[in-house]
Write a protein that holds these residues in place. Structure first.
Motif, mmCIF file in Angstrom:
data_model
loop_
_atom_site.group_PDB
_atom_site.id
_atom_site.type_symbol
_atom_site.label_atom_id
_atom_site.label_comp_id
_atom_site.label_asym_id
_atom_site.label_seq_id
_atom_site.Cartn_x
_atom_site.Cartn_y
_atom_site.Cartn_z
ATOM 1 N N THR A 22 0.828 -1.209 0.000
ATOM 2 C CA THR A 22 0.000 0.000 0.000
ATOM 3 C C THR A 22 0.858 1.252 0.000
ATOM 4 N N ASN A 23 1.931 1.241 0.752
ATOM 5 C CA ASN A 23 2.823 2.404 0.742
ATOM 6 C C ASN A 23 3.450 2.621 -0.631
ATOM 7 N N SER A 24 3.714 1.534 -1.356
ATOM 8 C CA SER A 24 4.279 1.685 -2.698
ATOM 9 C C SER A 24 3.243 2.194 -3.704
ATOM 10 N N MET A 25 1.976 2.141 -3.342
ATOM 11 C CA MET A 25 0.900 2.598 -4.226
ATOM 12 C C MET A 25 0.515 4.067 -4.004
ATOM 13 N N LYS A 26 1.020 4.679 -2.960
ATOM 14 C CA LYS A 26 0.623 6.057 -2.634
ATOM 15 C C LYS A 26 0.950 7.073 -3.719
ATOM 16 N N PRO A 27 2.099 6.976 -4.414
ATOM 17 C CA PRO A 27 2.331 7.938 -5.502
ATOM 18 C C PRO A 27 1.278 7.849 -6.616
ATOM 19 N N ALA A 28 0.810 6.652 -6.930
ATOM 20 C CA ALA A 28 -0.228 6.500 -7.962
ATOM 21 C C ALA A 28 -1.544 7.099 -7.470
ATOM 22 N N TYR A 29 -1.853 6.874 -6.200
ATOM 23 C CA TYR A 29 -3.089 7.417 -5.633
ATOM 24 C C TYR A 29 -3.087 8.950 -5.702
ATOM 25 N N ALA A 30 -1.935 9.544 -5.429
ATOM 26 C CA ALA A 30 -1.831 11.005 -5.432
ATOM 27 C C ALA A 30 -2.115 11.592 -6.820
ATOM 28 N N LYS A 31 -1.867 10.815 -7.871
ATOM 29 C CA LYS A 31 -2.086 11.296 -9.241
ATOM 30 C C LYS A 31 -3.456 10.906 -9.790
ATOM 31 N N ALA A 32 -4.171 10.000 -9.114
ATOM 32 C CA ALA A 32 -5.412 9.445 -9.650
ATOM 33 C C ALA A 32 -6.643 10.236 -9.232
ATOM 34 N N LYS A 33 -7.656 10.219 -10.110
ATOM 35 C CA LYS A 33 -8.944 10.845 -9.809
ATOM 36 C C LYS A 33 -9.883 9.849 -9.136
ATOM 37 N N ASP A 34 -9.760 8.564 -9.508
ATOM 38 C CA ASP A 34 -10.613 7.516 -8.973
ATOM 39 C C ASP A 34 -9.882 6.178 -9.108
ATOM 40 N N PHE A 35 -10.564 5.087 -8.733
ATOM 41 C CA PHE A 35 -9.894 3.785 -8.775
ATOM 42 C C PHE A 35 -9.486 3.390 -10.187
ATOM 43 N N ASN A 36 -10.351 3.624 -11.173
ATOM 44 C CA ASN A 36 -10.012 3.254 -12.555
ATOM 45 C C ASN A 36 -8.760 3.974 -13.026
ATOM 46 N N ASP A 37 -8.652 5.237 -12.689
ATOM 47 C CA ASP A 37 -7.467 6.024 -13.040
ATOM 48 C C ASP A 37 -6.239 5.481 -12.297
#
Length: 179
Positions: free
Chosen positions: A40-55
């Motif tokens: 989950t910590n490795s996924m935080k940069p992607a989350y910061a750039k995403a608008k929603d789950f699909n993104d």
């Protein structure tokens, strides 16, 4: 008197067996929670750039998206939800059930039976040698560390290079036995 003694022995044995199984299940859950915390910590940069789950999933998987397995999709969804809900690292370790990480671990184990060099990339739709732009986002500054899709590597990073593979093997065996 013999019946009473045998009855007491049986009760003690069943009680110890039940406690051992609960302790083993909790140990496995805790190891899976530690892996989920790291993932989950490795996924935080992607989350910061995403608008929603699909993104989010598109950022992480890129061109692999159409080939992502159900297990990989579920793990990404669980990770996204933990980040979206601002779940702390301590809360992940304390309360994460291990369900999605267990499914991915079992799938990775099956992939290793087919190809001993499998890294886990197949779970998220990739194949060895595929380019994935998100990979460079999550490496440590020295370029080392686990790629986000390297399941066995997460266990080595968390528990050390000697204990990581042993714990991963033990987790797979425990999952197969307990669940």
């Amino acid at each position: 008197m013999k019946k009473l003694v045998f009855g007491l022995i049986a009760i003690i044995l069943f009680s110890l067996n039940g406690n051992a199984q609960r302790n083993t299940q909790e140990s496995v859950r805790l190891q899976l929670a530690n892996a989920m915390f790291s993932f989950t910590n490795s996924m935080k940069p992607a989350y910061a750039k995403a608008k929603d789950f699909n993104d989010f999933e598109k950022i992480v998987c890129g061109t692999w998206l159409s080939k992502t397995t159900q297990e990989g999709h579920a793990l990404l969804q669980a990770s996204y939800n933990l980040i979206a809900n601002k779940t702390t690292d301590a809360a992940i370790i304390k309360s994460y059930s291990g369900k999605e990480m267990a499914a991915v671990t079992l799938l990775h184990n099956e992939n290793l039976k087919k190809d001993i060099k499998s890294s886990g990339i197949e779970i998220f739709g990739g194949t060895t040698g595929d380019f994935n732009p998100y990979t460079t986002t999550v490496l440590r500054g020295d370029g080392e560390g686990c790629r986000w899709w390297q399941i066995a590597c997460w266990f080595s990073e968390i528990f050390g290079p000697v204990n990581g593979p042993k714990i991963l093997d033990a987790v797979v065996i425990a999952i197969l036995t307990l669940f």
